[in-house]
Design a protein around this motif. Structure first.
Motif, PDB file in Angstrom:
ATOM      1  N   LEU A  21       0.829  -1.209   0.000  1.00 22.16           N
ATOM      2  CA  LEU A  21       0.000   0.000   0.000  1.00 22.16           C
ATOM      3  C   LEU A  21       0.862   1.258   0.000  1.00 22.16           C
ATOM      4  O   LEU A  21       0.519   2.260  -0.643  1.00 22.16           O
ATOM      5  CB  LEU A  21      -0.941   0.003   1.207  1.00 22.16           C
ATOM      6  N   ASN A  22       1.988   1.225   0.714  1.00 21.68           N
ATOM      7  CA  ASN A  22       2.895   2.379   0.700  1.00 21.68           C
ATOM      8  C   ASN A  22       3.476   2.615  -0.685  1.00 21.68           C
ATOM      9  O   ASN A  22       3.627   3.760  -1.131  1.00 21.68           O
ATOM     10  CB  ASN A  22       4.023   2.168   1.718  1.00 21.68           C
ATOM     11  N   VAL A  23       3.812   1.525  -1.384  1.00 18.92           N
ATOM     12  CA  VAL A  23       4.329   1.652  -2.745  1.00 18.92           C
ATOM     13  C   VAL A  23       3.258   2.237  -3.657  1.00 18.92           C
ATOM     14  O   VAL A  23       3.513   3.142  -4.461  1.00 18.92           O
ATOM     15  CB  VAL A  23       4.808   0.291  -3.276  1.00 18.92           C
ATOM     16  N   VAL A  24       2.032   1.728  -3.534  1.00 16.42           N
ATOM     17  CA  VAL A  24       0.920   2.242  -4.340  1.00 16.42           C
ATOM     18  C   VAL A  24       0.694   3.713  -4.042  1.00 16.42           C
ATOM     19  O   VAL A  24       0.496   4.533  -4.958  1.00 16.42           O
ATOM     20  CB  VAL A  24      -0.367   1.420  -4.057  1.00 16.42           C
ATOM     21  N   LYS A  25       0.735   4.070  -2.766  1.00 17.91           N
ATOM     22  CA  LYS A  25       0.513   5.464  -2.371  1.00 17.91           C
ATOM     23  C   LYS A  25       1.567   6.384  -2.994  1.00 17.91           C
ATOM     24  O   LYS A  25       1.243   7.478  -3.494  1.00 17.91           O
ATOM     25  CB  LYS A  25       0.557   5.565  -0.846  1.00 17.91           C
ATOM     26  N   THR A  26       2.824   5.926  -2.977  1.00 12.94           N
ATOM     27  CA  THR A  26       3.902   6.738  -3.555  1.00 12.94           C
ATOM     28  C   THR A  26       3.697   6.941  -5.053  1.00 12.94           C
ATOM     29  O   THR A  26       3.854   8.055  -5.578  1.00 12.94           O
ATOM     30  CB  THR A  26       5.263   6.058  -3.302  1.00 12.94           C
ATOM     31  N   SER A  27       3.346   5.867  -5.746  1.00 17.81           N
ATOM     32  CA  SER A  27       3.148   5.966  -7.193  1.00 17.81           C
ATOM     33  C   SER A  27       1.927   6.826  -7.535  1.00 17.81           C
ATOM     34  O   SER A  27       1.943   7.606  -8.487  1.00 17.81           O
ATOM     35  CB  SER A  27       2.991   4.565  -7.793  1.00 17.81           C
TER      36      SER A  27
ATOM     37  N   ARG B 172       1.736  -4.522  -9.796  1.00 21.01           N
ATOM     38  CA  ARG B 172       2.485  -5.570  -9.087  1.00 21.01           C
ATOM     39  C   ARG B 172       2.132  -5.600  -7.607  1.00 21.01           C
ATOM     40  O   ARG B 172       1.956  -6.658  -7.010  1.00 21.01           O
ATOM     41  CB  ARG B 172       3.990  -5.336  -9.252  1.00 21.01           C
ATOM     42  N   GLN B 173       2.027  -4.425  -6.996  1.00 20.80           N
ATOM     43  CA  GLN B 173       1.746  -4.356  -5.560  1.00 20.80           C
ATOM     44  C   GLN B 173       0.314  -4.780  -5.230  1.00 20.80           C
ATOM     45  O   GLN B 173       0.060  -5.371  -4.180  1.00 20.80           O
ATOM     46  CB  GLN B 173       2.034  -2.949  -5.024  1.00 20.80           C
ATOM     47  N   VAL B 174      -0.607  -4.494  -6.138  1.00 16.51           N
ATOM     48  CA  VAL B 174      -1.975  -4.993  -5.962  1.00 16.51           C
ATOM     49  C   VAL B 174      -1.954  -6.523  -6.000  1.00 16.51           C
ATOM     50  O   VAL B 174      -2.658  -7.199  -5.240  1.00 16.51           O
ATOM     51  CB  VAL B 174      -2.914  -4.422  -7.042  1.00 16.51           C
TER      52      VAL B 174
END
Length: 416
Positions: free
Chosen positions: A220-226, A250-252
């Motif tokens: 979720l942190n990676v998704v938030k950053t993107s 990918r993170q999903v």
């Protein structure tokens, strides 16, 4: 209806809160009055209880009843000498006065000659209540022993009949007291184990919740950053946009993998047991498991090939996890040994590697849900394997030395 103490599943309790032989409490969770009474009847048969025993016990009521007051006073006076027993009495003298009345009633019922379902239910509630107030059952056993001595002394003092009949009366009373103790103990153990199971489940839920939070927070942190970049970046190139969209996808997928594994763990069906050829099962797994060229597989199988009693698809999950873990532990290559041998009524299957090994501090936690020593591990493989084996009446034992390797040994019932 809510106040009827004989309706199964209905909670009922008087206002008396107490200690030893409290004749109030809830209807037993999971064991109804009828079940408890059937168990009591079974115990009666076990000790040889007869109607004649009931008649003998009832016959001494007039002899012993005048001694009830001194027996009750002695009972609660002795509690004062034992802090661990005394601490559950929190209502002072007023509560003790109520409890003395309860114990007086208990003694009267004991000598009544009427040992029906209601009698058993009240005894059962004693054990249930002792769990509620945190009283160690050893004090109940000791207390009943003290009452037994007092009752027998009172009988001996007042008895004027035939000596042989006195011996028979004492025997009948001892049977009855043993039955009371047995049903109270049974209730105590039933409720204690139920509460312990609930506590263990809650503890597991807490661990799982913490693991889920950890496993989902990273993607979720990676998704938030993107997402932040895609919203705020000015004149971002198509390549940069695609890079961030791929990252989100990918993170999903990682998050979905965690949720799917948890769902599989929660919905694991009951095993459908049948004979399973161990060697054939392991060969099927190796056919669909990618094995690096620098990892050699060695076999050591009893002859004829061992067969276990199990659910083949579920055992496939167990051994797939163990074989993949062994493979992953040998990043620089090594030897994977698969050993199966008959041991009495069981079959032991060992998956052995000479990889990196597991540090001692991690060994005690590797079965925990969502605990993993792998950088990309979800931490459910061994938890699921452990759960499956438990449902198969099997076990999983681990030996590991850092820098030497690990051995995971599964023990399963041998197929007839």
């Amino acid at each position: 209806m809510a106040g009827n103490p004989y309706l199964p599943g209905v909670l009922w309790r008087s206002k008396v809160s107490g200690f030893f032989f409290v004749l109030a409490g809830p209807i037993f969770d999971g064991v109804g009055p009828l079940t408890a009474y059937k168990r009591y009847q079974e115990l009666q048969s076990y000790v040889g209880w007869t109607e004649q025993d009931a008649v003998r016990v009832q016959s001494i009521g007039s002899l012993v009843t005048p001694h009830f007051g001194s027996l009750v006073d002695d009972f609660y006076a002795e509690i004062e000498n034992h802090p661990d027993a005394k601490k559950v009495i929190t209502g002072g003298e007023e509560q003790i006065a109520r409890l003395k009345k309860s114990l007086h009633r208990w003694l009267g019922e004991l000598l009544s000659g009427r040992y029906d379902r209601e009698y058993v239910e009240r005894r059962w509630r004693v054990g249930f209540r002792h769990v509620e107030i945190g009283l160690n059952q050893v004090y109940n056993n000791a207390a009943l022993s003290r009452l037994r001595c007092g009752l027998l002394a009172a009988i001996a003092k007042e008895w004027q009949g035939d000596f042989q009949e006195l011996l028979r009366v004492r025997e009948s009373l001892n049977k009855l007291l043993d039955l009371d103790l047995a049903i109270i103990e049974d209730a105590y153990q039933t409720e204690f184990q139920r509460r312990q199971t609930v506590a263990e489940r809650l503890a597991t839920i807490g661990k799982v919740a913490g693991g889920v939070a950890h496993e989902l927070r990273n993607p979720l942190n990676v998704v938030k950053t993107s997402v932040y970049f895609l919203i705020n970046a000015k004149n971002a190139s198509p390549e940069k946009i695609k890079t961030h969209l791929d990252r989100i996808e990918r993170q999903v997928g990682v998050a979905d993998q965690v949720i799917t594994a948890l769902n599989d763990f929660a919905r694991l069906p009951a095993p459908q047991l049948e004979p399973v050829d161990v060697e054939a099962c392991l060969k099927d797994i190796l056919e669909v498991t990618t094995m690096p060229r620098n990892v050699a597989v060695e076999w050591s199988m009893s002859s004829p090939s061992p067969a276990v009693l199990g659910d083949r698809p579920q055992l496939h999950i167990v051994f797939s996890n163990l074989i993949r873990n062994a493979r992953d532990a040998m990043a620089n290559g090594g030897k994977l040994r698969l050993i199966a041998q008959n041991v009495a009524d069981y079959v032991e299957i060992t998956v052995q590697d000479n990889g990196v090994g597991i540090p001692p501090d991690n060994l005690s936690r590797i079965m925990e849900p969502l605990y993993s020593t792998k950088a990309k591990g979800i931490g459910l493989g061994l938890s699921i394997a452990h759960e499956i084996l438990g449902r198969h009446q099997g076990t999983l034992h681990v030996k590991s030395d850092v820098g030497v390797g690990s051995s995971f040994t599964v023990r399963l019932p041998r197929a007839p």
